[in-house]
Design an enzyme around this catalytic site. Structure first.
Site, PDB file in Angstrom:
ATOM      1  N   SER A  35       0.843  -1.192   0.000  1.00  0.00           N
ATOM      2  CA  SER A  35       0.000   0.000   0.000  1.00  0.00           C
ATOM      3  C   SER A  35       0.878   1.242   0.000  1.00  0.00           C
ATOM      4  O   SER A  35       2.091   1.167   0.184  1.00  0.00           O
ATOM      5  CB  SER A  35      -0.944  -0.009   1.200  1.00  0.00           C
ATOM      6  OG  SER A  35      -0.217  -0.107   2.402  1.00  0.00           O
ATOM      7  N   CYS A  36       0.239   2.378  -0.205  1.00  0.00           N
ATOM      8  CA  CYS A  36       0.904   3.663  -0.303  1.00  0.00           C
ATOM      9  C   CYS A  36       1.873   3.863   0.881  1.00  0.00           C
ATOM     10  O   CYS A  36       1.510   3.542   2.001  1.00  0.00           O
ATOM     11  CB  CYS A  36      -0.146   4.765  -0.312  1.00  0.00           C
ATOM     12  SG  CYS A  36       0.517   6.406  -0.554  1.00  0.00           S
ATOM     13  N   PRO A  37       3.060   4.296   0.615  1.00  0.00           N
ATOM     14  CA  PRO A  37       3.599   4.843  -0.626  1.00  0.00           C
ATOM     15  C   PRO A  37       4.442   3.842  -1.418  1.00  0.00           C
ATOM     16  O   PRO A  37       5.089   4.220  -2.385  1.00  0.00           O
ATOM     17  CB  PRO A  37       4.488   5.981  -0.127  1.00  0.00           C
ATOM     18  CG  PRO A  37       5.100   5.406   1.123  1.00  0.00           C
ATOM     19  CD  PRO A  37       3.956   4.597   1.758  1.00  0.00           C
ATOM     20  N   ASP A  75      -3.563  -2.192  -4.792  1.00  0.00           N
ATOM     21  CA  ASP A  75      -3.939  -0.986  -4.058  1.00  0.00           C
ATOM     22  C   ASP A  75      -4.709  -0.048  -4.984  1.00  0.00           C
ATOM     23  O   ASP A  75      -4.143   0.493  -5.931  1.00  0.00           O
ATOM     24  CB  ASP A  75      -2.677  -0.307  -3.529  1.00  0.00           C
ATOM     25  CG  ASP A  75      -2.956   0.980  -2.772  1.00  0.00           C
ATOM     26  OD1 ASP A  75      -4.127   1.241  -2.440  1.00  0.00           O
ATOM     27  OD2 ASP A  75      -1.990   1.723  -2.515  1.00  0.00           O
TER      28      ASP A  75
END
Length: 83
Positions: free
Chosen positions: A16-18, A43
């Protein structure tokens, strides 16, 4: 997808981010001019995150993005070209 040939595929599924952006940036750095990176993510945020990154990064173009499915899971696929 455009007519460009995919040079390399980057699997960032489960991240997931980042991290999708971080790993994409690193992979693009290893490409030569004109080469295309295919990034496969789970994601949903990667659609806006990678588009925003590509739009704000010199020497990089987002060629295409698509949402698909694999084994019932949503996949978000991005095609990024190094200029």
């Amino acid at each position: 997808m455009s007519q460009q040939e995919v040079t390399q595929t980057l699997d960032v599924k489960g991240l997931s981010c980042p991290m999708p952006v971080v790993k994409t940036r690193s992979a693009v750095d290893d490409l030569s001019s004109g080469e295309v990176l295919k990034v496969v993510s789970t994601d949903s945020g990667s659609m806006s995150d990678l588009k925003g990154w590509a739009d704000s990064t010199d020497g990089v173009s987002m060629l295409d993005q698509e949402e698909t499915e694999e084994s019932g899971d949503a996949l978000f696929v991005h095609y990024i070209q190094k200029e």
